[in-house]
Design a protein around this motif. Structure first.
Motif, short mmCIF file in Angstrom:
data_model
loop_
_atom_site.label_atom_id
_atom_site.label_comp_id
_atom_site.label_asym_id
_atom_site.label_seq_id
_atom_site.Cartn_x
_atom_site.Cartn_y
_atom_site.Cartn_z
N ILE A 158 35.67 6.57 -0.40
CA ILE A 158 34.62 5.59 -0.72
C ILE A 158 35.23 4.26 -1.12
N VAL A 159 36.26 4.30 -1.98
CA VAL A 159 36.91 3.07 -2.43
C VAL A 159 37.56 2.35 -1.26
N LEU A 160 38.24 3.08 -0.37
CA LEU A 160 38.87 2.46 0.79
C LEU A 160 37.82 1.83 1.72
N THR A 161 36.71 2.52 1.90
CA THR A 161 35.64 1.98 2.74
C THR A 161 35.06 0.70 2.15
N LEU A 162 34.86 0.71 0.85
CA LEU A 162 34.36 -0.49 0.18
C LEU A 162 35.36 -1.64 0.30
N SER A 163 36.65 -1.32 0.21
CA SER A 163 37.68 -2.36 0.30
C SER A 163 37.67 -3.01 1.69
N LEU A 164 37.60 -2.19 2.73
CA LEU A 164 37.58 -2.73 4.09
C LEU A 164 36.30 -3.51 4.35
N SER A 165 35.17 -2.98 3.85
CA SER A 165 33.90 -3.70 4.03
C SER A 165 33.92 -5.02 3.30
N GLY A 166 34.46 -5.01 2.08
CA GLY A 166 34.55 -6.26 1.32
C GLY A 166 35.43 -7.28 2.00
N ARG A 167 36.55 -6.82 2.56
CA ARG A 167 37.43 -7.74 3.28
C ARG A 167 36.73 -8.35 4.48
N PHE A 168 35.95 -7.53 5.21
CA PHE A 168 35.21 -8.03 6.37
C PHE A 168 34.18 -9.06 5.94
N ILE A 169 33.46 -8.77 4.86
CA ILE A 169 32.43 -9.70 4.38
C ILE A 169 33.06 -11.01 3.93
N MET A 170 34.18 -10.93 3.21
CA MET A 170 34.84 -12.14 2.73
C MET A 170 35.31 -13.01 3.89
N ASN A 171 35.82 -12.39 4.94
CA ASN A 171 36.26 -13.16 6.10
C ASN A 171 35.09 -13.84 6.79
N ARG A 172 33.96 -13.15 6.89
CA ARG A 172 32.78 -13.75 7.50
C ARG A 172 32.28 -14.93 6.67
N PHE A 173 32.23 -14.77 5.35
CA PHE A 173 31.78 -15.83 4.48
C PHE A 173 32.72 -17.03 4.55
N SER A 174 34.02 -16.75 4.60
CA SER A 174 35.00 -17.84 4.62
C SER A 174 34.88 -18.66 5.90
N ARG A 175 34.58 -18.01 7.01
CA ARG A 175 34.44 -18.76 8.26
C ARG A 175 33.18 -19.60 8.29
N ASN A 176 32.12 -19.08 7.63
CA ASN A 176 30.85 -19.80 7.67
C ASN A 176 30.66 -20.79 6.52
N LYS A 177 31.62 -20.81 5.62
CA LYS A 177 31.47 -21.66 4.44
C LYS A 177 31.65 -23.12 4.81
N ILE A 178 30.84 -23.96 4.22
CA ILE A 178 30.93 -25.40 4.48
C ILE A 178 32.10 -25.97 3.72
N THR A 231 32.08 -8.32 -6.34
CA THR A 231 31.33 -7.08 -6.09
C THR A 231 32.28 -5.95 -5.74
N LEU A 232 33.27 -6.24 -4.90
CA LEU A 232 34.25 -5.24 -4.51
C LEU A 232 35.03 -4.73 -5.71
N LEU A 233 35.56 -5.66 -6.52
CA LEU A 233 36.34 -5.27 -7.69
C LEU A 233 35.49 -4.48 -8.69
N SER A 234 34.26 -4.90 -8.86
CA SER A 234 33.39 -4.24 -9.83
C SER A 234 33.02 -2.83 -9.39
N ILE A 235 32.68 -2.68 -8.12
CA ILE A 235 32.34 -1.35 -7.61
C ILE A 235 33.55 -0.43 -7.70
N GLY A 236 34.73 -0.96 -7.35
CA GLY A 236 35.93 -0.15 -7.41
C GLY A 236 36.23 0.35 -8.80
N ARG A 237 36.00 -0.50 -9.80
CA ARG A 237 36.24 -0.06 -11.18
C ARG A 237 35.11 0.83 -11.69
N ALA A 238 33.89 0.50 -11.31
CA ALA A 238 32.75 1.26 -11.82
C ALA A 238 32.72 2.68 -11.28
#
Length: 281
Positions: free
Chosen positions: A261-281, A197-204
């Motif tokens: 906007i791109v920088l904000t999306l990048s930081l938000s995406g990094r935060f989301i990825m870290n949260r998902f990685s911690r909660n992943k089984i 999602t991050l990569l796609s939004i950044g390119r789009a």
């Protein structure tokens, strides 16, 4: 032994030099944009529509381009996810690990991933002419969706292929259907979904060629999918093409907003990825 140590040190120096070069270019681009655009950026520019003579240095702002970019990218991201996620599930859950059809499909998506955005724009424009459609917000959303679908699929598929086959077979052995096993896959590829999602939004959001052919440009905010809409990349392009220095400065101001906007999306995406990685089984 000494030769191996020398070679290792040489490669370390090359790696550090490559990292430094990349950081230099990133900082240079951000610095050049912010240095010229930030002093002229004002609340009026981001909160008002273009007035009469805006593109020759008179009053107004580029709120139409900001909202238009959000409309195009938001709609394309939703459609892209709706198409890409089922494709990834089919390739990794329903097909066999070494299926020939899966290999051909992945090759096709790799080819689509490398096609320039202007080709997608020309293709979308040709289809619109064939059906008698005019440039519109809907046309921009469709073309950008086609542009980012290969990014979604390629990013998520690379992670989905690393899921142990034993994990899926364990679910089947417990009586789970393939559809029920998808919930396990979702937990495993959640970071990949965020990354895609991050990569796609950044390119789009930075695409200008595709929307130039299909979305058109307008000084107003669209109220329906059939109306033309502006976008930040095209706003930068049109203003930077003007001979007036003041208008060119406004182009850099719009570029500041786009970069932020791109920088904000990048930081938000990094935060989301870290949260998902911690909660992943």
């Amino acid at each position: 032994m000494k030769r191996a140590i020398v070679i290792e040190k040489i490669w370390k120096v090359l790696m550090y030099a490559s990292i430094a070069l990349v950081l230099f270019f990133v900082v240079s681009v951000i610095w050049s944009v912010f240095k010229r655009g930030l002093p002229v950026l004002s609340w009026e520019m981001v909160s008002s529509l273009p007035g009469g003579g805006f593109y020759i240095g008179k009053e107004g702002g580029f709120l139409n381009a900001i909202v238009g970019s959000i409309y195009i990218v938001g709609g394309a991201t939703v459609l892209g996810l709706l198409v890409s996620i089922p494709v990834v599930f089919y390739l990794n859950v329903y097909l066999k690990p070494h299926s020939k059809f899966g290999a051909v499909a992945r090759l096709a998506y790799d080819v689509l991933f490398g096609i320039p955005s202007i080709v997608y724009g020309a293709f979308g424009f040709t289809i619109m002419i064939f059906f008698g459609l005019r440039t519109s917000l809907l046309g921009g959303i469709i073309v950008v969706t086609l542009l980012i679908i290969p990014i979604f699929i390629r990013s998520m598929d690379e992670v989905a292929k690393t899921i142990p086959q034993d994990l899926l077979e364990a679910g089947y052995s417990l009586g789970s259907t393939r559809l029920e096993t998808i919930s396990v896959v979702i937990r495993q590829i959640a970071p990949a979904i965020a990354t895609a999602t991050l990569l796609s939004i950044g390119r789009a959001i930075g695409d200008a060629a595709g929307v130039m052919f299909t979305a058109g440009f307008s000084d107003s905010i669209p109220t329906s999918l059939t109306q033309q809409t502006a976008s930040l990349p095209l706003s930068v392009f049109f203003q930077l093409s003007a001979p007036q220095l003041e208008v060119q400065d406004r182009a850099y101001a719009a570029a500041v907003v786009l970069t932020a906007i791109v920088l904000t999306l990048s930081l938000s995406g990094r935060f989301i990825m870290n949260r998902f990685s911690r909660n992943k089984i």
